[in-house]
Motif scaffolding. Structure first.
Motif, PDB file in Angstrom:
ATOM      1  N   LEU A 105      98.399 -50.303  -9.419  1.00  0.00           N
ATOM      2  CA  LEU A 105      97.559 -49.090  -8.966  1.00  0.00           C
ATOM      3  C   LEU A 105      97.122 -48.191  -9.989  1.00  0.00           C
ATOM      4  CD1 LEU A 105      96.628 -48.418  -5.729  1.00  0.00           C
ATOM      5  CD2 LEU A 105      98.689 -46.945  -6.059  1.00  0.00           C
ATOM      6  N   GLY A 106      95.775 -47.944  -9.687  1.00  0.00           N
ATOM      7  CA  GLY A 106      95.257 -47.079 -10.408  1.00  0.00           C
ATOM      8  C   GLY A 106      94.458 -45.959  -9.752  1.00  0.00           C
ATOM      9  N   ASP A 107      93.714 -45.180 -10.283  1.00  0.00           N
ATOM     10  CA  ASP A 107      92.913 -43.938  -9.674  1.00  0.00           C
ATOM     11  C   ASP A 107      91.460 -44.027 -10.061  1.00  0.00           C
ATOM     12  OD1 ASP A 107      92.587 -41.826  -8.231  1.00  0.00           O
ATOM     13  OD2 ASP A 107      93.336 -40.428  -9.636  1.00  0.00           O
ATOM     14  N   ARG A 108      90.601 -44.108  -9.254  1.00  0.00           N
ATOM     15  CA  ARG A 108      89.267 -43.715  -9.600  1.00  0.00           C
ATOM     16  C   ARG A 108      88.653 -42.758  -8.636  1.00  0.00           C
ATOM     17  NH1 ARG A 108      85.347 -48.783  -9.013  1.00  0.00           N
ATOM     18  NH2 ARG A 108      85.718 -48.296  -6.891  1.00  0.00           N
ATOM     19  N   ASP A 109      88.199 -41.745  -9.003  1.00  0.00           N
ATOM     20  CA  ASP A 109      87.641 -40.653  -8.546  1.00  0.00           C
ATOM     21  C   ASP A 109      88.392 -39.847  -7.318  1.00  0.00           C
ATOM     22  OD1 ASP A 109      85.513 -40.637 -10.116  1.00  0.00           O
ATOM     23  OD2 ASP A 109      84.442 -42.008  -8.600  1.00  0.00           O
ATOM     24  N   GLY A 110      90.034 -40.092  -7.386  1.00  0.00           N
ATOM     25  CA  GLY A 110      90.798 -39.637  -6.435  1.00  0.00           C
ATOM     26  C   GLY A 110      91.463 -40.785  -5.308  1.00  0.00           C
ATOM     27  N   ALA A 111      90.702 -41.972  -5.563  1.00  0.00           N
ATOM     28  CA  ALA A 111      90.823 -43.113  -4.582  1.00  0.00           C
ATOM     29  C   ALA A 111      91.765 -43.896  -5.347  1.00  0.00           C
ATOM     30  CB  ALA A 111      89.675 -43.554  -4.192  1.00  0.00           C
ATOM     31  N   LYS A 112      92.529 -44.894  -4.529  1.00  0.00           N
ATOM     32  CA  LYS A 112      93.435 -45.712  -5.073  1.00  0.00           C
ATOM     33  C   LYS A 112      92.555 -46.989  -5.425  1.00  0.00           C
ATOM     34  CE  LYS A 112      97.471 -44.046  -2.656  1.00  0.00           C
ATOM     35  NZ  LYS A 112      98.552 -44.367  -1.576  1.00  0.00           N
ATOM     36  N   VAL A 113      93.104 -47.730  -6.474  1.00  0.00           N
ATOM     37  CA  VAL A 113      92.091 -48.893  -7.049  1.00  0.00           C
ATOM     38  C   VAL A 113      93.108 -50.041  -7.815  1.00  0.00           C
ATOM     39  CG1 VAL A 113      91.438 -47.738  -9.002  1.00  0.00           C
ATOM     40  CG2 VAL A 113      90.110 -49.555  -8.078  1.00  0.00           C
ATOM     41  N   LEU A 114      92.846 -51.097  -7.632  1.00  0.00           N
ATOM     42  CA  LEU A 114      93.315 -52.118  -8.175  1.00  0.00           C
ATOM     43  C   LEU A 114      92.441 -53.038  -8.874  1.00  0.00           C
ATOM     44  CD1 LEU A 114      95.814 -53.803  -5.600  1.00  0.00           C
ATOM     45  CD2 LEU A 114      96.287 -52.789  -7.846  1.00  0.00           C
ATOM     46  N   TYR A 115      92.474 -53.002 -10.440  1.00  0.00           N
ATOM     47  CA  TYR A 115      91.445 -53.706 -11.271  1.00  0.00           C
ATOM     48  C   TYR A 115      92.243 -55.151 -11.452  1.00  0.00           C
ATOM     49  CZ  TYR A 115      88.949 -49.442 -12.091  1.00  0.00           C
ATOM     50  OH  TYR A 115      88.116 -48.438 -11.809  1.00  0.00           O
ATOM     51  N   ASN A 116      91.153 -56.113 -10.959  1.00  0.00           N
ATOM     52  CA  ASN A 116      91.677 -57.641 -11.317  1.00  0.00           C
ATOM     53  C   ASN A 116      93.118 -58.047 -10.593  1.00  0.00           C
ATOM     54  OD1 ASN A 116      89.049 -58.089 -12.601  1.00  0.00           O
ATOM     55  ND2 ASN A 116      90.009 -57.546 -14.699  1.00  0.00           N
ATOM     56  N   PRO A 117      93.082 -57.534  -9.420  1.00  0.00           N
ATOM     57  CA  PRO A 117      94.442 -57.848  -8.867  1.00  0.00           C
ATOM     58  C   PRO A 117      94.544 -59.481  -8.481  1.00  0.00           C
ATOM     59  CG  PRO A 117      92.864 -57.234  -7.106  1.00  0.00           C
ATOM     60  CD  PRO A 117      92.249 -57.052  -8.458  1.00  0.00           C
ATOM     61  N   LEU A 118      95.820 -59.849  -8.597  1.00  0.00           N
ATOM     62  CA  LEU A 118      96.180 -61.511  -8.319  1.00  0.00           C
ATOM     63  C   LEU A 118      96.032 -61.248  -6.624  1.00  0.00           C
ATOM     64  CD1 LEU A 118      99.291 -61.891 -10.571  1.00  0.00           C
ATOM     65  CD2 LEU A 118      96.979 -62.806 -10.943  1.00  0.00           C
ATOM     66  N   TYR A 119      95.625 -62.563  -6.100  1.00  0.00           N
ATOM     67  CA  TYR A 119      95.563 -62.408  -4.325  1.00  0.00           C
ATOM     68  C   TYR A 119      95.836 -63.738  -4.095  1.00  0.00           C
ATOM     69  CZ  TYR A 119      91.085 -65.094  -5.661  1.00  0.00           C
ATOM     70  OH  TYR A 119      90.287 -66.008  -5.831  1.00  0.00           O
ATOM     71  N   GLU A 120      96.007 -63.614  -2.692  1.00  0.00           N
ATOM     72  CA  GLU A 120      96.476 -65.095  -2.023  1.00  0.00           C
ATOM     73  C   GLU A 120      95.617 -64.700  -0.646  1.00  0.00           C
ATOM     74  OE1 GLU A 120     100.433 -67.336  -0.264  1.00  0.00           O
ATOM     75  OE2 GLU A 120     100.377 -66.040  -2.405  1.00  0.00           O
ATOM     76  N   LEU A 121      94.954 -65.558  -0.259  1.00  0.00           N
ATOM     77  CA  LEU A 121      94.284 -65.593   1.057  1.00  0.00           C
ATOM     78  C   LEU A 121      95.367 -65.752   2.106  1.00  0.00           C
ATOM     79  CD1 LEU A 121      90.960 -67.572   0.194  1.00  0.00           C
ATOM     80  CD2 LEU A 121      91.572 -65.141   0.311  1.00  0.00           C
ATOM     81  N   GLN A 122      95.456 -65.392   3.182  1.00  0.00           N
ATOM     82  CA  GLN A 122      96.416 -65.362   4.303  1.00  0.00           C
ATOM     83  C   GLN A 122      95.693 -65.984   5.501  1.00  0.00           C
ATOM     84  OE1 GLN A 122      99.834 -64.215   3.743  1.00  0.00           O
ATOM     85  NE2 GLN A 122      99.008 -64.307   1.731  1.00  0.00           N
ATOM     86  N   GLY A 123      96.317 -67.154   6.048  1.00  0.00           N
ATOM     87  CA  GLY A 123      95.771 -67.479   7.286  1.00  0.00           C
ATOM     88  C   GLY A 123      94.356 -68.072   7.103  1.00  0.00           C
TER      89      GLY A 123
END
Length: 125
Positions: A105-123
């Motif tokens: 988890l990172g921070d960009r202009d006070g907002a939470k951000v994830l750069y290049n996250p691993l992802y898995e599609l659900q359903g």
């Protein structure tokens, strides 16, 4: 039998008259709990996180980054911006889709951000 029918109709009328945003929030909170992950609000910058949520928006080439793709992921509590650098499109990453993501988890202009996250599609979409 009559008592069970009354209970059914009472629950049905509540669902039909309840605010759609409230229902959506309850559904996402339940999905987060069922996945066994903490709510987004519990995480702090620099922490390795796993999050389950629904993509609210997906866009490419925003915020001056012409070679990236962004999505807003909502877990029923808060949102995190997902950023994939160097990607203009990822099949299956579309608004309304439920996904599980993992990253730092990172921070960009006070907002939470994830750069290049691993992802898995659900359903299904």
């Amino acid at each position: 039998m009559a008592t069970a029918a009354k209970g059914y109709f009472r629950r049905l009328s509540q669902r039909l008259t309840e605010d759609i945003d409230d229902l959506d929030t309850k559904e996402m909170v339940a999905a987060t709990e069922a996945a066994g992950v903490r709510p987004c609000t519990d995480y702090v910058r620099g922490e390795e996180i796993t999050m389950v949520g629904r993509l609210r928006t997906v866009s490419a080439g925003t915020r001056g980054c012409t070679s990236g793709m962004e999505a807003e992921l909502w877990d029923g509590h808060d949102t995190v911006t997902l950023v994939w650098l160097g990607r203009r499109r990822i099949p299956g990453i579309e608004p309304g889709r439920t996904v599980s993501v993992r990253g730092r988890l990172g921070d960009r202009d006070g907002a939470k951000v994830l750069y290049n996250p691993l992802y898995e599609l659900q359903g299904e979409p």
